[in-house]
Design an enzyme around this catalytic site. Structure first.
Site: not given
Length: 477
Positions: A80, A155, A179
């Site tokens: 990420k 996210s 997330s």
């Protein structure tokens, strides 16, 4: 190449170690798949095929001379894009940090490098892990591989999409209010928020210091346990890091659930919020499956879901604004609208409210952990709804808030999202399996038994429109 796209970490490791598969061949197959299909999904913010091939060649040479590093040696992965990888930008999907080149690896990245992993790139996120999915940023949002017109969760959106799409067998995300587990739920993969402090957060852009966690997303439970064991461990330079022994997440995987006591937090998704009927049906069917495997299942009661959600929201927005205050004052125009709006909310939280939320957090956590005197793990909903369309902001705002993930950022114990089937539209359904702190091995044990008793992980999205239509028809329950 299709077969290589769906290899698990464990399967790939066996082939690579036995020299039945070349790390370079494996990397090239996934590189080709990403190049052909990621233009439809936007899972990657920075795709790094050159680094991947360099890592793969190094792994191939090491394996040839018998220098085996473990289950990730020669296996592709992604990060990420709030996690530092030396020499590459850590952008947080934001204009503000588009030129923010990392000087050093985050400990998580360093551990995956040391394990011989093949780095494929930085993955999409919501802006600063809070503002998304947004269309007013320098890069487009990631989309759902099961239907690109739908939301893939966030996210850690690119981490979920890339794993589900067969671009990577494993990716690393972060989780402050759900997330990791949201994209796992939306994309039909496995994702864990481990115990707070089990994985170092150093070198990872923070959202809320007291709630942030780092965790892996994979297509199987076994792979998730293997990945967590690689990244867990004490970091004396992370003030939130735990000295609890790590490295045994996979120890109980194949022991089954016979005799285990499982508590169902049913009121979260039937009374506190009413889940979509298909989601509720999927969770109830999973509970029935676990009971059929020999677990002792009973319903349990916790504090109302909204108490946990309000507590998490107060802490997250306060701590998030504290981190972003300078930029919010000096360059608010450089944020996307969603991130700006969500972060600005923290400016209006009173100090008294924050202090009271920290007190409530302790009360909620202690009360929840006390339940484990009578159960081994708990199960409940993750998302209350299947994925909605990505171009419907009202639906995204509505469904994003309808979740039962944030309670376990408050309690701090492990929470694992696992697939429990598909909606009639062919979109993933999921539940959570939750434990008290540092019981990841037990949570994985329950998840593994469920996964082996069902066939969900054998189903994969097809990425052409025509193939998707056929696939959606085939997997309807």
């Amino acid at each position: 190449m299709t077969d290589l796209a769906w290899l698990t970490v464990a399967e790939a490791a066996e082939l690579l170690r036995g020299r039945k598969l070349s790390p370079v061949e494996y990397a090239r197959a996934l590189i080709d798949r990403i190049e052909r299909h990621d233009g439809k999904l936007n899972a990657f913010l920075r795709f790094t095929p050159e680094i991947a091939l360099e890592d793969a060649r190094r792994a191939e040479a090491e394996i040839a001379r018998g220098a085996w590093r473990g289950p990730l040696h020669g296996v592709p992965y992604g990060l990420k894009d709030i996690i530092d990888y030396a020499g590459l930008p850590t952008t947080a999907h934001s204009k503000i940090l588009k030129d923010n080149v990392a000087a050093a690896d985050a400990p998580v990245a360093a551990k995956l490098k040391a394990a011989g992993g093949v780095f494929m790139g930085k993955l999409s996120t919501h802006e600063f892990a809070i503002g998304g999915p947004s269309f007013d940023l320098p890069w487009p949002p990631a989309r759902n591989p099961w239907n690109r017109d739908h939301f893939c969760g966030g996210s850690s959106s690119g981490s979920g999409a890339a794993t589900a799409a067969g671009f990577l067998p494993a990716a690393i995300g972060t989780d402050t209010g759900g997330s990791v587990r949201n994209p796992a739920s939306m994309c039909g993969v496995v994702g864990i928020k481990p115990t707070y402090g089990l994985v170092s957060r150093r070198g990872v852009l923070p959202l809320a210091f007291s709630l942030d966690h780092i965790g892996p997303l994979t297509r199987t439970v076994r792979d998730n346990a293997l990945m967590l064991d690689l990244i867990a461990g004490h970091d004396p330079l992370d003030p939130g890091s735990s000295q609890h022994a790590a490295g045994a997440s996979a120890a109980q995987l194949d022991r089954g659930v016979k005799g285990l006591k499982i508590g169902v937090i049913r009121h979260f998704y039937t009374r506190d919020m009413q889940a979509d009927p298909e989601m509720a049906e999927g969770i109830e069917a999973a509970v029935t499956t676990l009971a059929g495997l020999g677990a002792e299942v009973r319903e349990i009661q916790t504090a109302p879901l909204n108490e946990y959600l309000a507590c998490n929201r107060t802490l997250l927005t306060s701590e998030g604004f504290a981190i972003h205050e300078t930029w919010m004052r000096e360059r608010p125009q450089d944020y996307g609208a969603l991130a700006r709006e969500r972060l600005m909310a923290g400016a209006f939280v009173r100090a008294a409210d924050y202090v009271n939320a920290t007190r409530l957090r302790r009360k909620l956590a202690d009360s929840f952990h006390a339940l484990f005197s009578g159960i081994d793990v708990a199960v409940t909903a993750s998302s209350m709804d299947p994925p909605c369309r990505i171009d419907d902001p009202k639906a995204i705002e509505y469904t994003y808030a309808r979740q039962a993930r944030a309670p376990f950022n408050i309690t701090g114990g492990p929470a694992l999202s696992v697939p429990v089937g598909f909606s009639k539209a062919g979109l993933p359904l999921a539940m959570q399996i939750v434990g008290k702190p540092f019981t990841e091995a037990l949570v994985y044990r329950v998840a593994q038994a469920y996964e082996q008793a069902t066939g969900w992980v054998a189903r994969h999205p097809a990425l052409s429109d025509q193939e998707f239509n056929l696939d959606a028809a085939r997997i309807r329950r």
